[in-house]
Scaffold this active site. Structure first.
Site, PDB file in Angstrom:
ATOM      1  N   ARG A  54      32.252  35.937  31.753  1.00  0.00           N
ATOM      2  CA  ARG A  54      33.226  36.300  33.060  1.00  0.00           C
ATOM      3  C   ARG A  54      34.188  34.953  33.068  1.00  0.00           C
ATOM      4  O   ARG A  54      34.074  34.236  32.266  1.00  0.00           O
ATOM      5  CB  ARG A  54      32.300  36.073  34.199  1.00  0.00           C
ATOM      6  CG  ARG A  54      30.927  35.520  34.204  1.00  0.00           C
ATOM      7  CD  ARG A  54      30.981  34.126  34.119  1.00  0.00           C
ATOM      8  NE  ARG A  54      31.696  33.649  35.238  1.00  0.00           N
ATOM      9  CZ  ARG A  54      32.303  32.413  35.024  1.00  0.00           C
ATOM     10  NH1 ARG A  54      32.328  31.511  34.134  1.00  0.00           N
ATOM     11  NH2 ARG A  54      33.420  31.850  36.074  1.00  0.00           N
ATOM     12  N   ALA A  56      38.593  34.701  34.196  1.00  0.00           N
ATOM     13  CA  ALA A  56      39.850  35.282  33.825  1.00  0.00           C
ATOM     14  C   ALA A  56      40.359  35.002  32.380  1.00  0.00           C
ATOM     15  O   ALA A  56      40.068  35.818  31.745  1.00  0.00           O
ATOM     16  CB  ALA A  56      41.107  34.615  34.503  1.00  0.00           C
ATOM     17  N   ARG A  94      35.927  45.745  34.111  1.00  0.00           N
ATOM     18  CA  ARG A  94      36.211  45.008  35.224  1.00  0.00           C
ATOM     19  C   ARG A  94      37.590  45.291  36.026  1.00  0.00           C
ATOM     20  O   ARG A  94      38.599  44.891  35.326  1.00  0.00           O
ATOM     21  CB  ARG A  94      36.268  43.366  34.993  1.00  0.00           C
ATOM     22  CG  ARG A  94      34.936  42.999  34.268  1.00  0.00           C
ATOM     23  CD  ARG A  94      33.724  42.626  35.359  1.00  0.00           C
ATOM     24  NE  ARG A  94      34.109  41.819  36.508  1.00  0.00           N
ATOM     25  CZ  ARG A  94      33.858  40.567  36.674  1.00  0.00           C
ATOM     26  NH1 ARG A  94      33.306  39.949  35.735  1.00  0.00           N
ATOM     27  NH2 ARG A  94      33.903  40.093  37.722  1.00  0.00           N
ATOM     28  N   ASP A 248      42.160  35.403  39.324  1.00  0.00           N
ATOM     29  CA  ASP A 248      41.575  36.570  38.489  1.00  0.00           C
ATOM     30  C   ASP A 248      43.022  37.345  38.280  1.00  0.00           C
ATOM     31  O   ASP A 248      42.980  38.118  37.325  1.00  0.00           O
ATOM     32  CB  ASP A 248      40.729  37.403  38.960  1.00  0.00           C
ATOM     33  CG  ASP A 248      39.337  36.514  38.602  1.00  0.00           C
ATOM     34  OD1 ASP A 248      39.175  35.609  39.543  1.00  0.00           O
ATOM     35  OD2 ASP A 248      38.883  36.685  37.553  1.00  0.00           O
TER      36      ASP A 248
END
Lengths: 369, 369
Positions: A54, A56, A94, A248
């Protein structure tokens, strides 16, 4: 960065088998270091969606290698179509992280028009490596630029630690190496500047408690874990010198989508005159949008992350415990948007700029043509 | 209020033995309803300190009955001194809640100059009952006053629920009955006004997930549990019509010390034009102070509340799981202070007033002589 004194990245090709990509399965941290082998696009998609990886930059790097893996399994006669379909599959995992689509697109652009699958594979591998190496290098530069801010704060309180609050994990575990928000902290620590980090635990997934606290510990950086509710009180009482968080997705006007709760810390920083910085490699910019609150899609995740907490029992077993009444309705928004007006500056690989279209244009003029 | 359809208060004398006071041991909620018997001051002090009972009003009512219990065990020849010492012991259990010292003082005032222990006991019992009954009655009135606000909001969106965010548990479990922040919600629900409550889970102790969600469920009020980080996002997107919270100590100028994280929600409410109300029986006023941030002592609690989470395993066992790396440093501030400038109004048993010295003086002129 270091785990038990040994240097790691978060993702790397298996030195014995270049068809296999290795990642740290972060769901087991801080209790256990599990290295996972990813063999095909299904593995990559699951690893991203279920948050084995997980953050960015790491999502981008994983997508880059995922496209390489897609190429390995693509039929030679439908190489381009197969890659495109697998790219869409990766992007769908995502919705908020912009690096995901960015890395997939970079791979598709790299092999555009290439019909020879073997040649395509070479390009995909090289590009995946570039994406990962660039991510690490950009984070290193973010560290250098951000270091200047911490050095200045440190000069104002000689002998005292600079207190830095961070939310979620924008550490090296969220990238390939160094991290974004943590890079300036690691750089300062390495230079011998006294720093102390307030680590927001970051409910519901607890990235702060499970990842940031762990990586700071492994690097020997002093830190204190707090509930997410605490930052306002700390700032009211002068216990925070600066806030650094990651992002993000960042709009061309400087609005920032980061882990849910970031906006609340930005509000508190503003109310108490605490500088609030966002660290980002430019891959998190979404150059197509400017109103973050209206235009950035916010991922909603399952309610079990709210109702249940995973951890280690006294006798060392992983256990999931229910904290709410059974059947309780939940809403689990993964991100919120901090409007640019709350952000003191963006720390990018090219330097620091105001969180505004004009400021960003100064550093990235080619994106505004 | 109701548990499984039956009416309860949070504290009551044992009908079969007036020397025993019964409370709901809230540490076991929502998974189990445990009724605890309190026999002596040590029991009362532990119940308050270890949060078998918690919440502004209930702490006050428990202290009231605790002083009665102190009287039961006080030597007749040192009745006053013994009471005073036990009162100090009770006050020392929780530093932020003002109702605690208020209730102890009310009992000491009630028996001042009384030398006959039997007569003193009568007074202590009567006063404890008065404190509890008044708490319930004041909360009922808070419900009536706050209902008017919800009714107005409801008229602006016919057919739609009024979305109310609350932090922590200022529900009936925090008082003797009705609650402060929840009293207007229960009153509206009973009147047939559509309401929906966003319940902050309220780390670290999870009063929202464990208590507020549970009591709303038992009363049939629609609600959704969210991580504490979520409120800002909800408000940015028009999903919150008002915020109501409680308070553990309120200054004469309207600053409010409430559960850690309340200040962050107040900042978000201000930034998004959402009305932010604080509901309180006047017993939570500390008339002696006016600068909340500087003058209200903030309780610090143990780090295990941050590093460990208690809940129910799949096979129904209570289990404590560790979520942070072992040995992680923590800071666990129990409360923060929301300055009056962020508060739309105070809802008290005497009505609604602005959170300012002038506003409070209108409702409580006798305190400003």
């Amino acid at each position: 960065m270091k785990i038990a004194g040994q240097n790691y990245r978060t993702i790397w090709p298996d030195p014995n088998n270049a068809k296999v990509i290795k990642v740290i399965d972060q769901r087991h941290l801080p209790h256990q270091l599990v290295i996972e082998d990813l063999h095909n696009v299904a593995d990559f998609a699951r690893a991203i969606k279920e948050m084995h990886v997980r953050g960015a930059g790491l999502i981008g790097a994983t997508a880059g290698y995922g496209m390489y893996s897609a190429g390995l399994h693509a039929p030679a006669d439908r190489f381009q179509e197969s890659l495109k379909a697998d790219g869409d599959r990766l992007i769908a995992t995502r919705p908020t992280a912009t690096n995901l689509a960015w890395a997939v697109q970079r791979q598709l652009d790299a092999v555009r028009g290439v019909s020879d699958a073997a040649h395509g594979m070479e390009i995909l591998y090289r590009t995946a490596t570039e994406i990962a190496d660039e991510d690490a290098e950009f984070c290193r530069r973010i560290g250098e630029h951000g270091l200047a801010i911490i050095r200045d704060l440190s000069r104002k309180k000689p002998g005292e630690p600079v207190n830095i609050l961070t939310h979620c994990n924008a550490g090296w575990l969220a990238f390939v190496d160094y991290g974004s928000a943590t890079a300036p902290i690691y750089a300062a620590h390495r230079e011998g500047i006294k720093v102390h980090v307030w680590v927001d635990e970051t409910r519901p997934w607890l990235q702060g408690a499970k990842l940031t606290a762990w990586e700071l510990k492994e690097e020997g950086v002093p830190h204190t874990l707090v509930a997410d509710n605490t930052g306002g009180h700390l700032m009211q009482h002068g216990m925070v010198d600066m806030v650094i968080v990651g992002t993000d997705r960042t709009t061309r006007s400087g609005d920032v989508a980061n882990k849910i709760g970031t906006y609340l810390k930005a509000l508190a920083a503003k109310d108490n005159g605490v500088p609030f910085y966002v660290a980002l490699p430019s891959s998190t910019f979404d150059w197509t949008i400017s109103d973050g609150v209206r235009e950035i899609p916010i991922e909603q995740r399952g309610g079990e992350e709210i109702c249940q907490v995973c951890g280690l029992t006294e006798d060392g077993r992983n256990e999931k415990v229910q904290i709410a009444p059974p059947g309780t309705a939940t809403a689990n928004y993964g991100f919120d948007v901090t409007p640019a007006r709350f952000i003191t500056g963006l720390i990018s690989e090219r330097g620091i700029c105001p969180a505004s279209e004009a400021g960003i244009r100064e550093l990235f003029p080619e994106k505004f043509i």
